[in-house]
Design an enzyme around this catalytic site. Sequence first.
Site, short mmCIF file in Angstrom:
data_model
loop_
_atom_site.label_atom_id
_atom_site.label_comp_id
_atom_site.label_asym_id
_atom_site.label_seq_id
_atom_site.Cartn_x
_atom_site.Cartn_y
_atom_site.Cartn_z
N CYS A 69 -4.68 0.66 3.43
CA CYS A 69 -4.02 0.08 2.26
C CYS A 69 -4.54 0.81 1.04
O CYS A 69 -5.71 0.63 0.67
CB CYS A 69 -4.29 -1.42 2.17
SG CYS A 69 -3.68 -2.16 0.63
N CYS A 221 2.86 -0.78 -2.80
CA CYS A 221 2.17 -0.44 -1.56
C CYS A 221 1.60 0.96 -1.75
O CYS A 221 2.35 1.92 -1.96
CB CYS A 221 3.12 -0.49 -0.37
SG CYS A 221 2.41 0.16 1.17
#
Length: 321
Positions: A69, A221
Amino acid sequence: MKITLEKVHGSMNTFYMVDGEERDDYANLALQLCAKDQGVDGLLVILPSNSAHAKMRVFNRDGSEASMCGNGLRCVARYVCEKEGVDEAVIETMKADLAVRREETLMDGIETYSVQISPVSFQLKDLPMEYDNQTTLIQQAIPEISEEIMFSAVAVPNPHLIGIVPEEIQKSPEHQKKWAEKFNGQNNYFSDGVNVSYVTKVGQGIFVRTYERGVGFTNACGTAMTASALISCMSDMVPFGEVAVYNPGGMVKCTVNKSGDTFELLLTGNATRLSVHEFQWEEEQVDSEFTAFEILDEQRQYEKFIEEISVVVEQFAKRKE
């Protein structure tokens, strides 16, 4: 068990973060926290590492574990660097040990970090994706979806399907939602789901909206923004080098460099602390509860940054609060 959590965000991709020890029930903690707070996208866990300054694990809203991430890594990078008293560190992730570094601020008062995004693979087996017996999918229409949208598939290492779309499709997310939900349910293309991003050129940069596997539409994201910058450079939409990537949660800078067949990717953006919480964590959600919290003052400065770029962002989306 009482634990201390920080609530943090990168580009309004918001997480609870805990510094802990290896255990097998962090997915349960993520589910509990996300049920109690609809404004977070998951849980970041900082753990000891044998090969780096620290290890990061990432759990989505649905309890599934992500291999990486980028936005979360920036927040972990800040925590580890401040704890160790250093400006650079290495963080172990599921697929690679990644370099992180404190950078000049995006704006006064906004802590900014760059993180390496790696490895990069265009092999469909690494997503995994099945499509027409192909080994790669780069700038190609998928007729079932659209004859006009050019799609590319890349793992960085999270799996991404990236479509370059005109403004009218970007402004209305129904098309993206339909196919993202299909590809993250029962389907013949992606056995393990996929992050689906739609990309549109804006000025000298790009705007990216992402439907994140295990989360749904998100403010941002990190790996999707970096992968989208990569595909945008490869398609000559923007030049290689530093790319301004706008998203519903703000803006980051993605650096895309190519050496032969190898790509080097860097994601640079904010790492903002929102609050600190005490949480009584029990096995059953009904027995768990927040027992204390402290609101921090950093978000006010990030809101000023958002105001400065709002003309670009609000062309296409408003962020989730």
